[in-house]
Design an enzyme around this catalytic site. Structure first.
Site, PDB file in Angstrom:
ATOM      1  N   GLU A 422      71.066  38.147  47.133  1.00 11.63           N
ATOM      2  CA  GLU A 422      70.234  37.720  45.991  1.00 11.63           C
ATOM      3  C   GLU A 422      68.893  38.429  45.963  1.00 11.63           C
ATOM      4  O   GLU A 422      67.871  37.858  45.594  1.00 11.63           O
ATOM      5  CB  GLU A 422      70.085  36.192  45.982  1.00 11.63           C
ATOM      6  CG  GLU A 422      71.419  35.486  45.794  1.00 11.63           C
ATOM      7  CD  GLU A 422      71.294  33.987  45.632  1.00 11.63           C
ATOM      8  OE1 GLU A 422      70.242  33.526  45.175  1.00 11.63           O
ATOM      9  OE2 GLU A 422      72.262  33.271  45.967  1.00 11.63           O
ATOM     10  N   GLY A 423      68.929  39.690  46.372  1.00 10.55           N
ATOM     11  CA  GLY A 423      67.724  40.514  46.395  1.00 10.55           C
ATOM     12  C   GLY A 423      67.229  40.699  47.808  1.00 10.55           C
ATOM     13  O   GLY A 423      66.779  39.746  48.437  1.00 10.55           O
TER      14      GLY A 423
END
Length: 610
Positions: A422-423
């Protein structure tokens, strides 16, 4: 213009087009980067209401019993599979529809209660936590709740709440954090009633077992300079869909994650979510809330790590005393405890902000993800070190020779992915830095992709703004009710927010248009902001009447530790070896130091790639 420069510019333009350009609601972190501590947005701490907590307590008790009795986390890790009976049990508890409204068959719980459940599950089995999180934090339910049509919600939300597993498919083999290079394409049928999707998606959590997917695909001419990316709801029983490979990772062994292939998969036109060309924007907004699961999961893992090492530090004796009484171990215990208090403070603060929907939390969610995942990793590393050889040994092996089956080794393996999913931490820093710079770009009439700057307008603003960054907020004591032991930390926080804004401005002056390429400089500024946001959350929580016992001592300890990290970040901001490191890395990649990797056996070089 060189090819690499053109590609860089194109990537930046795609990212800029996808981001939310308007700030329609205030932001805590955004104001801190501009030199103001918005105490009215932080204090008093937004404690969970008694009614909401009671609603969560009912399901939490059931989940705790189910985990203890039915979920063998070590078996899942060893066999690389979450048993069907476990998934069925999760369905029976309603855990695939925690936030889906009751009207669609879900539990209709708040973000706070959702994260309480995810914290509990993650404390026991990270693979099971990711199964649930990938389904509803970033899978089909969240985008539909945000932007789905009434017809899409009626069709899919009841299925999802009942346990139809979903996933989010964005990443590709050649496309990670740069969607401008996306190669998955969707072409319309002649009659316009459907789209045909072709391409591959990689590292899709839940993908191999999902019934429904959100798939990002390019819907304009692949030769066009900028891609038009659209989100589709895809049924995995559609002809042309296949799972090409299930990935195996260092941790999360039970996670179903893989390489998915789409070969002219037909998708009805009504399955486009939000609209053509709105896919990346939808993805970013989905992640704003979806990322809030990670701090909760990190807190669960940290609680488990702390429970294991405190037991061990009392029990294990060396040199005539419990190891917890030795200074080197005691410092690690204190660090884990302080970081855990900060992680929980950020988790419950950002969860409450998401529930209230009064602020723009894109920065707060990203900051919480960045800080909490890194806090978990340093805590897991410290906890394993305290356990020593037993920390490196598997729980099954420990049990096999009669010792407590503490899963420290598994916990550390499972923890590492949080700095990537998620990043990545590096991408989070760039994302946060871009948003933090946005007010300054607007003031200067500039953009991240252009060269034009309104120097006169900027000069007029900064001539008034900059001197105020040296003036303290004399009203602070009257605005915030805080225990006396923490009041000095509040004043330091207010001063540090002004210092953060000055440092950002100084870096803008020093590097000008080149600042966006100074990733390490931007990263240090963001890390300063993350520490300050964590301090703010900790102080607000400790000041709450509902704060747990000994919160003041924990808050004081965390603020002291955060100050040490801040001092180092500031020193490195102005005095560093960034340029030298970069020059050396370029020389290394050019082959000048090939001898550094001699006298090794690298069989991976000889194996053919498929």
């Amino acid at each position: 213009m060189s090819r690499s420069h053109a590609d860089e510019r194109r990537s930046l333009e795609v990212a800029e087009a996808a981001r939310e350009t308007l700030w329609q609601r205030p932001s805590i972190v955004g104001q801190m980067f501009m030199g103001r501590l918005p105490v009215e947005l932080i204090f008093p701490f937004p404690d969970q209401t008694a009614a909401d907590r009671a609603a969560g307590d009912v399901i939490l008790a059931k989940v705790a019993s189910f985990l203890a009795e039915k979920v063998d986390a070590d078996r899942i890790d060893a066999e690389r599979e979450i048993p069907a009976e476990v998934i069925d049990g999760l369905r029976a508890l309603g855990l695939f529809g925690i936030k889906i409204p009751v009207g669609y068959g879900g539990l209709g719980l708040s973000q706070i209660n959702y994260n309480r459940i995810m914290q509990l599950v993650a404390s026991h089995c990270a693979s099971t936590a990711v199964l649930l999180s990938a389904h509803q934090s970033i899978g089909v339910p969240q985008p539909l709740k945000l932007c789905g049509t009434p017809e899409q919600k009626e069709k899919y939300l009841p299925r999802l709440a009942a346990g139809a597993i979903s996933a989010f498919a964005l990443t590709e083999p050649g496309v990670g954090s740069d969607p401008s290079q996306m190669s998955t394409v969707a072409t319309p049928t002649e009659d316009g009633s459907a789209w045909l999707i072709s391409g591959e998606k990689l590292w899709i959590s839940n993908g191999p077992i999902a019934e429904l997917l959100i798939v990002m695909a390019r819907t304009n001419d692949p030769q066009a300079e900028r891609p038009e990316i659209t989100a589709f709801i895809v049924e995995t029983d559609s002809p042309g869909f296949s799972v090409e490979h299930r990935c195996d990772f260092m941790g999360l062994k039970g996670l179903q994650n893989g390489l998915l292939r789409f070969d002219n998969v037909r998708v009805p036109a009504e399955n486009i979510v939000e609209g053509r060309g709105r896919g990346l924007s939808l993805a970013l907004r989905t992640l704003n809330t979806g990322r809030l699961t990670l701090p909760a999961a990190c807190g669960g893992a940290m609680k488990q790590a702390l429970a294991m090492v405190t037991d061990w530090a009392r029990e294990r004796r060396q040199w005539g005393a419990p190891i917890g009484e030795h200074e080197a171990v005691a410092a690690k215990l204190a660090g884990i405890a302080a970081d855990l208090y900060a992680v929980e403070s950020l988790t419950w603060l950002t969860s409450a902000l998401a529930d209230r929907e009064e602020l723009d939390i894109r920065l707060e969610a990203a900051m919480a993800k960045l800080f909490c995942t890194e806090a978990l990793w340093r805590s897991a590393d410290a906890a394993l070190q305290i356990r020593g050889g037993r920390g490196y040994e598997t729980a099954v092996s420990l049990a096999g020779r009669g010792e407590a089956a503490m899963p420290m080794e598994r916990l550390l393996r499972d923890a590492r992915i949080n700095l990537i999913i998620e990043g990545t931490s590096e991408i989070m820093r760039l994302f946060i830095a871009r948003e933090a710079l946005d007010p300054h770009l607007q003031i200067a009439g500039a953009s991240a992709t252009g060269e034009r700057v309104d120097y006169l307008g900027a000069a007029k603003f900064y001539a008034k703004w900059y001197p105020k960054l040296y003036w303290p907020d004399f009203k602070l004591d009257g605005e915030v009710q805080l225990p006396e032991a923490l009041r000095a930390h509040l004043h330091e926080l207010e001063k540090d927010a002004r210092r953060l804004a000055r440092d950002l401005f100084h870096m803008m002056l020093r590097h000008r248009q080149g600042l966006q390429r100074r990733q390490l400089v931007l990263g240090r500024l963001v890390d300063c902001g993350a520490e300050l946001f964590a301090v703010a959350a900790v102080l607000a929580r400790a000041a709450s009447p509902a704060a747990p016992a000994e919160s003041i001592a924990l808050a004081d300890l965390f603020c002291r530790q955060a100050r040490r990290r801040l001092e180092k970040l500031r020193r490195d901001l102005y005095r560093n070896d960034d340029a030298e490191d970069y020059r050396f890395a370029r020389a290394l990649l050019d082959g000048r130091f090939a001898w550094l990797t001699d006298n090794i056996v690298s069989t991976w070089r000889d194996k053919p790639r498929t």
